[in-house]
Design an enzyme around this catalytic site. Sequence first.
Site, PDB file in Angstrom:
ATOM      1  N   ASP A 350       0.842  -1.192   0.000  1.00  0.00           N
ATOM      2  CA  ASP A 350       0.000   0.000   0.000  1.00  0.00           C
ATOM      3  C   ASP A 350       0.886   1.254   0.000  1.00  0.00           C
ATOM      4  O   ASP A 350       1.865   1.340   0.749  1.00  0.00           O
ATOM      5  CB  ASP A 350      -0.880  -0.033   1.249  1.00  0.00           C
ATOM      6  N   GLU A 386       1.780  -0.487  -4.984  1.00  0.00           N
ATOM      7  CA  GLU A 386       0.831   0.570  -5.312  1.00  0.00           C
ATOM      8  C   GLU A 386       1.704   1.822  -5.455  1.00  0.00           C
ATOM      9  O   GLU A 386       2.136   2.394  -4.456  1.00  0.00           O
ATOM     10  CB  GLU A 386      -0.206   0.760  -4.213  1.00  0.00           C
TER      11      GLU A 386
END
Length: 715
Positions: A350, A386
């Site tokens: 993330d 990401e």
Amino acid sequence: MPAILPGRPYPLGATWDGRGINFAIFSAHATRIDLCLFDSPTALRESVRLTLPERSEHIWHGYVAGLEPGQLYGYRVYGPYNPQQGHRFNPHKLLIDPYTRALSGTIQWDKAMYGYRVDSPYTDLTIGKRDSAPYIPRSVVIDPQFDWGDDTRPDTSYRKSVIYELHVKGFTQQHPDVDPDLRGTYAGLASAPVVAYLKDLGVTAVELLPIHQFVNDQHLVDRGLTNYWGYQTINFFSPDVRYASQGHLGEQVTEFKQMVKTLHAAGIEVILDVVFNHTGEGNQLGPTLSFRGIDNVSYYRLAPEEQRYYMDYTGTGNTLNLMHPRVLQMVMDSLRYWVTEMHVDGFRFDLARALVRGSHDADRPSAFLDVVKQDPILAEVKMIAEPWDVGPDGYWVGGFPAPWAEWNGKYRDNIRSFWKSDPGQAAEFASRFLGSSDLFQHNGRRPYHSVNFITAHDGFTMRDLVSYNEKHNEANGEKNRDGDNHNNAWNCGVEGPTDDPEIQELRMRQMRNLLTTLIFSQGTPMLLAGDERGRTQQGNNNAYCQDNPISWLDWSPDPEAESLLAFTKKIIKLRKRHPILRRRSFFRGNLSPTGAEYDVEWLSPDGQEIGPELWHSPDLRCIGLLLNGKVMYEYDHHGHPVRDDILLILFNADPEPVPFILPDWPDEPVWEVLVDTSDPEGNGDRAPSSEIYQLQGRSLVLLRERAGALLPIKV
């Protein structure tokens, strides 16, 4: 009171050796650390408090003989409380061991959870002296033994992968064939009907939304909501206890391992969505739960001008400090633990841009990428970034080095725009469909390093993407101000549910267009769980706090859902059957050595190759792609050339039908229709009635040249 011996500085955490437990914890600035032992999860205070007797290179450690797995513990850390200099030590706060393998429960919110006096006009500058022990979960010592049997990692390269993003609880919470006691748990995900569904669908990997123990934010609890997605990690080694079906201490570890073992036996990989960019302790007004009270200056990136405040590249209030070697060590230890002890197959990071930031925005990246690259354990698993955060120069799509794969946000945005008929999208669509070489080829990466997705947990589902123009997040209690306003969505004429059969049919066709584009694109496809069934979140594009049927999968019998599911299975099988749809390398576009054929060619509806002028036309919405499987320029593991059929894919994002002239190469071709999104029930053995294919408005067609068709080689 038991005696505490010096023990060892390594390994960090609490380690049982069969005779007792060694405790080791890092803090560079503490002046004393007390080990607190508890008799039960509900005990309000520790029964024993022991000062760690030794300190080796900022590792505090001690050994207590006679303790066994199941022992509950925590720490109280002493040192200066001086927020202006970044120090927030407070021995009144029981702290979670950063290396604990399990927690006894979840946080219970109270004023005592904060290191400062919440009622003081000086806020975080005044130390709070309430004891937080009654409200903080205890760290649990586990027995790491587990019978893995003959468990082996599925042999699934990126090129063969179809990733399926799901939420452990939401996927099975309403599943009628899962034992009610197992719904929403690790065991539920590993249950026979769920595993059978995943195998039948054809996915090769499940990517689990965060399962590291996370914080259920107080502001959500106060509003009767919850942190459903789990992007507020408070420990990087503990599987979250909320997804365990049993209440025994440490049971979540065993249950998670059994889930992985079961999915591996079915040939399905397990990828974890991990959140190393920040923690659930928030900004300077957040609670003191673990890292902040152990060594705030080391664990977090603090503002250089005033260390009372945090550098926030994540939008959550803090950023973990991977510039510090001990924090970087903790992240790497966590990754290795999940691979070696928990047998997971990869990670999706993330806001990975935050992990590589230097001490200043213009600095070279942190050592994180270098450390990962040389690690022999992590070399065996998937590493997916990401590639963005909310800081300066935060959008890094295409910027990570090999062997990293990346979520391709540019793919998502362009594919959505193309199919809603936005002008001027065709040229970029061609690049995105063929693997985004403009983003990934420059540093030696391959098409499969592009993780293609059209929908994910964050944003609209596939059905909502074709049913709403605007977000509808009122249920979140933020007056619809939260969530992305730029969705590239189109409601097909009516906002939300409708009984109009023409709009219903168009929405189904648009979903088929999007799904087929995703599955047939070069790269690694990622499918959002439930999109294959047309799942809706009622227009909510930020359902992070909706632990209820808005987010859970609806397994109710529904003809539309079953039709879309059958269609999705079909196109996934076609991807697996045709290696030209999942190449190792980018198409060359050049002539074959023995003939006049291209390996790939883009065509206009008149059957001719598209020239530069037409590519730049804002009105170009109908294009064809000829994929020549006879000249793939690729080889299998034994050195044999890979061959496939000749495929033709026709895309028409225009609302009107287009007569498409089919290629006349090879000589006298016979084209077979495998997919037509305007006719989803087509059985795959039809042939066009002439040299012109009547391509319906807003549709995608896959044809195969069947004269002398070759069987694909499995590689």
